[in-house]
Scaffold this motif. Structure first.
Motif, PDB file in Angstrom:
ATOM      1  N   THR A  79       0.831  -1.204   0.000  1.00 55.24           N
ATOM      2  CA  THR A  79       0.000   0.000   0.000  1.00 55.24           C
ATOM      3  C   THR A  79       0.868   1.257   0.000  1.00 55.24           C
ATOM      4  O   THR A  79       0.607   2.214  -0.738  1.00 55.24           O
ATOM      5  N   THR A  82       2.252   1.788  -3.437  1.00 57.60           N
ATOM      6  CA  THR A  82       1.230   2.271  -4.368  1.00 57.60           C
ATOM      7  C   THR A  82       0.925   3.749  -4.141  1.00 57.60           C
ATOM      8  O   THR A  82       0.663   4.498  -5.085  1.00 57.60           O
ATOM      9  N   LYS A 335       0.019  -9.229  -1.672  1.00 53.01           N
ATOM     10  CA  LYS A 335      -0.088  -8.364  -2.853  1.00 53.01           C
ATOM     11  C   LYS A 335      -1.524  -8.347  -3.366  1.00 53.01           C
ATOM     12  O   LYS A 335      -2.077  -7.289  -3.699  1.00 53.01           O
ATOM     13  N   ASP A 339      -4.013  -4.971  -3.293  1.00 47.13           N
ATOM     14  CA  ASP A 339      -4.688  -4.442  -4.482  1.00 47.13           C
ATOM     15  C   ASP A 339      -6.170  -4.248  -4.215  1.00 47.13           C
ATOM     16  O   ASP A 339      -6.770  -3.249  -4.620  1.00 47.13           O
TER      17      ASP A 339
END
Length: 350
Positions: A79, A82, A335, A339
């Motif tokens: 996170t 991202t 992962k 997402d």
């Protein structure tokens, strides 16, 4: 084109612009909770619940144990990436939590902690009440480093994540005769929800405005839970999953009430139950081969000290395993979860 699709595209464009120019979408991340998000605080305290030895961390960037209960990155690590961070919020009790490193937030989580104070006490972990005290201490440090104005901006605009509850059930309630004699699962859930509400109110009072809390996972699908409570079955334990669903419903309802009470609060319940349930019950649909057994050791119960370099049977490649040890997802599963959580949490960072 529907509104939600337009919103998503607009968000992705904004994310590309910010992250593409080296600017994270939020100034910092603050993380509270248990072993699912602990990045090394338990390394610094007297507890048996640690993950600072091989094979933990073998697939991490440094290929060495960090205190994360995983072979590699946690969902919160993905996170952070991202969101545009190039480093992760440091474990608050570690030597890394100093100076400019604190400008991107901090991680206060402790393996075996929970919403129920006595869960942490039982395992000599850091209870959420103490994690909040550390956060207050952090704020004082931040003012000295950044100045009052910038510190206030970091505090109000950052993302706050809370992950707790699993240890309360698996490592306490289900194995604690006092608790399961005196409280039904529903009553115990109520105690946890009261604590959750208190934590949120305290964070709000300290300036937090963007808060995400993870739901309970499908407790009955954790390999160790199937081993301990499955009665010899290889299937998810239904009653444990039902307890998780009941808790999650209360968590959602309480969150809605808190949003109505506190002005300016943005809050999201991150559903990890469904994505992890899908991984655990239909691993091949998601590119995994094994979900009943974890990678470490026999894969049926090992975690923390039982998952060590001498554990017989540890897999050589964890990417096809949903679980790394008996309680915690593998990096590959994290992962997938990250997402899913990112899409659910758009409203916190848009």
């Amino acid at each position: 084109m529907g509104f939600s699709r337009v919103f998503l595209i607009s968000f992705l464009v904004v994310m590309f612009i910010y992250v593409g120019h080296g600017q994270p979408l939020v100034p910092g991340m603050f993380i509270f909770g248990d072993s699912v998000v602990d990045v090394g605080n338990n390394n610094q305290i007297y507890t048996l619940v640690k993950a600072n030895f091989p094979p933990y961390g073998r697939d991490f960037v440094t290929h060495s144990p960090t205190g994360r209960f995983c072979n590699g990155k946690l969902a919160t690590d993905f996170t952070a990436e991202t969101l545009g961070f190039t480093t992760y919020p440091p474990a608050y009790l570690s030597s890394e939590a100093r100076g400019k490193n604190l400008l991107i937030g901090a991680n206060f989580a402790s393996g075996a902690s929970g919403f129920y104070e006595n869960t942490a006490t039982l395992y000599h972990a850091i209870p959420l009440s103490q994690q909040l005290q550390y956060y207050k201490q952090y704020q004082r440090k931040l003012v000295k480093i950044a100045g009052q104005s910038k510190a206030s901006s970091i505090i109000s605009d950052s993302l706050y994540l809370i992950s707790a509850g699993s240890s309360d059930f698996i490592q306490n309630y289900y194995i604690n005769p006092y608790l399961n004699r005196n409280y039904t699962p529903d009553q115990f859930s109520n105690l946890l929800i009261q604590s959750f509400s208190t934590v949120v109110q305290n964070l709000y009072g300290l300036g937090a405005r963007k808060i995400g809390v993870t739901s309970l996972p499908p407790l009955g699908c954790l390999p160790a839970a199937i081993t301990l409570f499955g009665g010899g079955s290889n299937q998810c334990v239904t009653r444990l999953n039902q307890d998780a669903v009941s808790f999650n419903n209360k968590l959602t309802s309480t969150t809605q009430n808190l949003l109505k009470r506190f002005s300016g609060l943005k809050m999201v319940v991150f559903d990890i139950y469904k994505p992890l349930f899908d991984l655990a019950t239909a691993p091949s649909n998601n590119g995994f081969m094994e979900a009943r057994k974890a990678c470490c050791g026999t894969g049926t119960i090992e975690t923390s000290l039982l998952c060590n370099s001498r554990s017989v049977g540890t897999c050589s490649n964890a990417t096809s395993y949903v679980f790394w040890d008996g309680f915690h997802p593998s990096e590959a599963a994290n992962k997938v979860l990250a997402d899913s959580l990112m899409m659910q949490g758009i409203s916190l960072i848009s």
